[in-house]
Design a protein around this motif. Structure first.
Motif, PDB file in Angstrom:
ATOM      1  N   HIS A 265       2.186  40.600  16.114  1.00 58.61           N
ATOM      2  CA  HIS A 265       1.644  40.341  14.551  1.00 58.61           C
ATOM      3  C   HIS A 265       1.662  42.278  14.012  1.00 58.61           C
ATOM      4  O   HIS A 265       0.696  42.837  14.156  1.00 58.61           O
ATOM      5  CB  HIS A 265       0.254  39.800  14.436  1.00 58.61           C
ATOM      6  N   GLU A 266       2.718  41.728  13.289  1.00 58.39           N
ATOM      7  CA  GLU A 266       3.053  43.311  12.946  1.00 58.39           C
ATOM      8  C   GLU A 266       1.735  43.787  11.592  1.00 58.39           C
ATOM      9  O   GLU A 266       1.141  44.688  11.674  1.00 58.39           O
ATOM     10  CB  GLU A 266       4.061  43.308  11.775  1.00 58.39           C
ATOM     11  N   GLU A 267       1.303  42.776  11.363  1.00 58.23           N
ATOM     12  CA  GLU A 267      -0.068  42.532  10.133  1.00 58.23           C
ATOM     13  C   GLU A 267      -1.212  42.876  10.140  1.00 58.23           C
ATOM     14  O   GLU A 267      -1.276  44.216  10.330  1.00 58.23           O
ATOM     15  CB  GLU A 267      -0.445  41.315   9.249  1.00 58.23           C
ATOM     16  N   SER A 268      -1.264  42.888  11.771  1.00 64.31           N
ATOM     17  CA  SER A 268      -2.500  42.958  12.505  1.00 64.31           C
ATOM     18  C   SER A 268      -2.503  43.977  13.238  1.00 64.31           C
ATOM     19  O   SER A 268      -3.812  44.559  13.241  1.00 64.31           O
ATOM     20  CB  SER A 268      -2.669  42.101  13.685  1.00 64.31           C
ATOM     21  N   ASP A 270      -0.886  46.422  11.976  1.00 59.35           N
ATOM     22  CA  ASP A 270      -1.059  47.673  11.129  1.00 59.35           C
ATOM     23  C   ASP A 270      -2.412  47.907  10.368  1.00 59.35           C
ATOM     24  O   ASP A 270      -2.953  48.980  10.390  1.00 59.35           O
ATOM     25  CB  ASP A 270      -0.407  47.571   9.819  1.00 59.35           C
ATOM     26  N   THR A 271      -3.459  47.087  10.891  1.00 58.13           N
ATOM     27  CA  THR A 271      -4.520  46.957  10.252  1.00 58.13           C
ATOM     28  C   THR A 271      -5.441  47.770  11.688  1.00 58.13           C
ATOM     29  O   THR A 271      -6.499  48.737  10.748  1.00 58.13           O
ATOM     30  CB  THR A 271      -5.341  45.704   9.868  1.00 58.13           C
TER      31      THR A 271
END
Length: 756
Positions: A265-268, A270-271
């Motif tokens: 999961h790219e967005e998680s 990055d976070t």
């Protein structure tokens, strides 16, 4: 009307003192049997006042390992009692005496439901503890709604236990996850350590078992990141800090949850990247608590879609772990680097010297992990240096690791060999060091390699001849050497080779060495087949026979199939060569064979008494004992027999009846030692009835190495002209674990095939 005497109930403390005061186990059993009889009588009488005391004593007896199943129904009665003292012991008894295998545990479902709805916190706590311990799937389905209500109760005591019970329910019945999704979002705002830790665990279980829950909680990643950042920077509560690390248990649990939420999961990912870098750089590693947090951080970085620089940082952390004095930390570092070597090969390569140092670890689990990682790090640029290190390790490693190490070196050499000569030298060194531990296809691969390198034929045959002259115990080495001498023996006698040290070899030297192989008790049947074929081929190489076309050099086998096909082809080629030996030693055929080997026409001439020629030596070598293998159809196999076993020393008998001599039985005695200490001064003596003739040949050695090392073998030749049932008496004398041992026993259960 008479009254019955009431025996006063003994207290639990008094029973414990009496049991501990027992001098023998028999006294202890007597005390417990008397007390159990009294407890049974009390249960039958239905004494409500002392029922909890009797059950408490029974539970203590149960913890000592004695049967206490007759107290199960009393647990149900105490749980249904309105008194807290009864409920406390009843629930404890239910957790100890009941489980899902007994239907009785379902009877407490209604009592637990009533207690959960009572509103008394201590009673609710007892019910929740019991439900989370022995609750079956049916109980979880019936009581899920009650537990979900308690998750948002005001009291932290009940909420903490309700969260842990919800974890148990999700593990038992994953489809209940929808019930517990809404309360978890509110529980993440908790400041109570126990509730927050339980909530993180509950969310982890939900995400692992439900894709919908995983998608739902990926939205709360920023909140989890903030909780962990607060832990790292300002601390959560000083009472939960360990060795200067703020609440390491909560940090580890949050990192595990982030690992699940950020996977694919790219967005998680990055976070949480910046936070992971902060944890990795600011955590104190002087104590074990800090190392635990750091290791979980590394695992999270490895599993999510993290930045390249962050992954390099994770590898460097594992590299520092390799220098730690704690063996456990070094082990997890090696295991983790092995997982990362495929995805981050260049970063792991930087720590290659440290990994190689770990090969010298005394701990077998560490050295095995280091070996696996070292083999994974071999590539075309470091193959020479790494192979040298691995070969040094092969010479000193434990027998358990030799097979893996030898196979790994051979595979690495096959993939990354810079030159054919280096490849041949590498395989030769492995065969010389650990020939008995190599894979079955090693012989076929090396003969294929040598056969395809025409410019190295002279070099290879001289190297193999020298190695064979030093040691004939490594069977794969002997097989390759015999094959090479048979194919290129003429090159061995042609003088010096520029690439090797000067070596003067005479024809008699070569023949004597092959004769030594044939007559050695360490030689396997396949090895003797190689040696016999080599002798036949040398008759054309050394004498220039005009029939040399029959025994010309083998054509190179094409490697187009799988390894199994290559092995099959190699064996078929060997069998085709060995088929030149006559199946039945009739006079005319034997003369023809001697003709062929001696290079003359007509009948074979008797050799002069002195100075025999090389061809005559070959004729003499063919006059070998009957136990040499021939190319005749093999006789029906006789099952092996184990006749002795003591403290790791095993004695096995294998049997062969040569087809041409049915009255002759060849028995090979094989001694194997699986214990931790060598068996020394080993002597085996045998005796048979007078109607038999026995020849006992010398053993291959008098020391049986520990850890299933090279076995000691000895050959018995028994002539049984009357085909009488065979009885064998053996006497063993040896020294083991510092003690002299002598065993005399009779073997009278020999297979019928040995004498009929």
């Amino acid at each position: 009307m008479g009254t019955r005497m009431v025996v006063p109930s003994r207290k639990l403390q008094d029973l414990i003192e009496e049991i501990r005061g027992a001098k023998t186990q028999a006294q202890e059993r007597e005390v417990i049997q008397k007390e159990c009889a009294h407890i049974r009588a009390s249960f039958r009488d239905g004494d409500p006042l002392h029922r909890h005391r009797q059950l408490a004593k029974l539970l203590y007896v149960h913890m000592l390992g004695y049967p206490a199943h007759f107290g199960q129904m009393e647990c149900l009665k105490l749980i249904a009692s309105p008194r807290f003292t009864d409920k406390r012991v009843g629930y404890l008894g239910a957790m100890l005496l009941l489980d899902e295998r007994q239907d009785a545990h379902l009877l407490i479902t209604n009592s637990i439901k009533n207690d959960l709805n009572q509103g008394i916190q201590v009673v609710q706590g007892l019910a929740l503890c019991t439900l989370s311990t022995v609750g079956s799937a049916e109980m979880c389905r019936d009581l899920a709604t009650e537990v979900e209500k308690l998750l948002l109760q005001p009291g932290s005591y009940v909420r903490k236990k309700a969260v842990l019970t919800a974890v148990h329910m999700i593990r038992k019945v994953p489809e209940l996850s929808n019930i517990f999704l809404p309360p978890c979002a509110q529980l993440l705002h908790e400041r109570h350590h126990g509730i927050l830790l339980g909530t993180i665990t509950l969310i982890t279980e939900l995400c692992e078992r439900s894709p919908a829950a995983l998608k739902h909680f990926q939205k709360v990643v920023p909140q989890l990141v903030q909780i962990l950042r607060t832990l790292v920077t300002t601390g959560y509560s000083t009472e939960h800090s360990i060795s200067g690390v703020s609440d390491p248990f909560l940090q580890v649990q949050i990192l595990r949850l982030l690992r699940i939420l950020g996977r694919n999961h790219e967005e998680s990912s990055d976070t949480m990247n910046d936070l992971l870098a902060q944890v990795a750089t600011n955590t104190d590693t002087s104590r074990n608590a800090g190392n635990a947090v750091l290791f979980e951080t590394v695992l999270t970085i490895m599993d999510i879609r993290s930045a390249t620089g962050l992954r390099v940082l994770a590898v460097n952390i594992l590299g520092r772990f390799l220098l730690n004095s704690d063996k456990n930390i070094r082990y997890v570092a090696l295991t983790s680097l092995l997982r990362m070597v495929q995805s981050d090969h260049s970063a792991v390569q930087r720590h290659r010297p440290t990994v190689v140092e770990c090969l010298r670890e005394v701990d077998a689990s560490l050295s095995r992990r280091a070996l696996e990682l070292s083999l994974a790090l071999v590539n075309s640029s470091n193959v020479r240096a790494m192979t040298q290190e691995l070969q040094s390790f092969l010479e000193s490693c434990s027998p358990d690791l030799r097979a893996d190490c030898a196979s790994g070196i051979l595979l690495a050499a096959e993939r990354f060999a810079p030159t054919k000569r280096w490849h041949i030298d590498t395989i030769l060194r492995v065969l010389t060091t650990a020939g008995t531990h190599v894979r079955d296809d090693a012989v076929a691969n090396l003969t294929q390699l040598i056969g395809g390198a025409q410019e190295l034929h002279a070099y290879s045959v001289r190297r193999l001849y020298s190695a064979l002259a030093e040691d004939i115990s490594q069977q794969p080495l002997v097989q390759v050497a015999a094959w090479c001498i048979g194919e290129y023996g003429d090159l061995l006698l042609e003088g010096s080779c520029e690439e090797t040290e000067p070596l003067q070899v005479e024809e008699e030297d070569v023949l004597d060495l092959l004769e030594k192989v044939l007559q050695s008790h360490m030689s396997l049947p396949a090895t003797r087949g190689y040696a016999l074929t080599a002798l036949m081929k040398l008759s054309t190489r050394l004498r220039g026979d005009n029939k040399a076309a029959i025994l010309e050099k083998m054509p190179l086998v094409e490697r187009g199939g799988t390894q199994d096909e290559e092995i099959k082809e190699s064996k078929e080629a060997q069998l085709s060569e060995a088929s030149l030996v006559p199946t039945e030693p009739q006079a005319s055929e034997l003369l023809d064979l001697l003709d062929l080997l001696d290079g003359t026409s007509g009948a074979a001439q008797p050799p002069p008494p002195l100075e025999p020629s090389p061809g005559d030596v070959l004729v003499h070598l063919l006059d070998l004992p009957c136990d040499l293998p021939s190319a005749s159809p093999p006789p029906a196999s006789i099952p092996n027999l184990r006749v002795f076993e003591r403290e790791g020393l095993q004695l096995n008998l294998s049997f062969v009846r040569p087809p041409g001599t049915p009255a002759l039985l060849l028995i090979t005695i094989t001694a194997i030692n699986t214990s931790e200490a060598d068996v020394i001064h080993f002597i085996c003596q045998a005796a048979v009835p007078k109607s038999f003739q026995l020849q006992l040949q010398a053993p291959s050695g008098d020391t049986v190495p520990a850890h299933s090392g090279l076995p000691v073998t000895q050959l018995l030749r028994i002539l049984n002209p009357n085909k009488a049932p065979l009885r064998l008496k053996l006497r063993l004398t040896y020294n083991h674990f510092g003690q002299s041992v002598q065993e005399i026993f009779e073997v009278n259960n020999l297979p019928m095939e040995t004498w009929q």
